[in-house]
Write an enzyme that holds these catalytic residues in place. Structure first.
Site, short mmCIF file in Angstrom:
data_model
loop_
_atom_site.label_atom_id
_atom_site.label_comp_id
_atom_site.label_asym_id
_atom_site.label_seq_id
_atom_site.Cartn_x
_atom_site.Cartn_y
_atom_site.Cartn_z
N HIS A 1 -34.95 1.65 -15.41
CA HIS A 1 -35.07 2.22 -14.07
C HIS A 1 -36.40 2.97 -13.90
CE1 HIS A 1 -34.48 6.35 -15.46
NE2 HIS A 1 -33.53 5.87 -16.26
N GLU B 1 -26.34 4.38 -19.18
CA GLU B 1 -27.13 5.04 -20.21
C GLU B 1 -26.24 5.70 -21.26
OE1 GLU B 1 -29.44 5.13 -22.05
OE2 GLU B 1 -31.11 6.33 -21.29
#
Length: 202
Positions: free
Chosen positions: A9, A82
């Site tokens: 990201h 994550e």
């Protein structure tokens, strides 16, 4: 054959300032949104068959330009989220080194087996992330597929595909924000074509 593009990201405030941000869900900064647009331009030339996305906001925001350019709907995969940092969430790594020295040292030496307090080890992340890859290979045996994920998760998948010990993911594999890492899957497995590429951001 399948070509897999792994994308981290774009920038968040926490990523830029060295905070542990796994389960917490910050948005992209203005710079992060510009990075996402740059990734979208790259994606527009790849003839993507599918885009698999972490459910975290920063990943979904990064995927927006990609999906728009490629006229695709996201495949949201929880396995691509994550690392969970547990008690360290939202705290600076530099602070943890001082305040939780022994636990930080144990985790740094072997993050494959040791997790942050209440968080995840590299083996735990691999156990949820690699099935996403198996699914993508099954559903798209040929063509281009993109995963929009996170720093630790991408690095652990790269280690697994290259045969690098998972405990070395933090000091063997680079993964800057909005970077692209690409593998081509042939008869003999995964071949690394590019690693941590940020040339599209220039």
């Amino acid at each position: 054959m399948l070509t897999l593009h792994l994308v981290r990201h774009g920038d968040t405030l926490q990523a830029a300032e060295g905070y542990f941000a796994g389960d917490i869900d910050p948005p992209l900064t203005d710079r992060g949104r510009a990075q996402a647009e740059a990734v979208g331009k790259v994606a527009s030339r790849l003839d993507l068959a599918a885009v698999y996305v972490s459910p975290k906001l920063r990943a979904r925001q990064t995927a927006e330009p990609i999906l728009r350019e490629c006229k695709l709907e996201p495949v949201v995969e929880d396995g691509l989220r994550e690392i969970a940092y547990g008690a360290w969430e939202g705290r600076k790594e530099s602070e943890i080194k001082v305040s939780d020295t022994d636990m930080y040292s144990a985790w740094s030496q072997d993050p494959a087996l040791v997790s942050p307090p209440g968080g995840e080890s590299a083996f735990a992340i691999a156990a949820r992330a690699l099935p996403c890859l198996v699914r993508a290979r099954r559903e798209h045996p040929n063509g281009n597929v993109m995963f929009v994920s996170h720093k630790a998760t991408v690095r652990i998948m790269v280690c697994a595909l290259l045969g690098v010990p998972l405990g070395r993911f933090r000091d063997r594999i680079a993964c800057p924000t909005a970077s692209l890492t690409t593998f081509e899957f042939g008869e003999r497995g995964a071949m690394l074509l590019r690693l941590a590429d940020v040339s599209h951001l220039a």
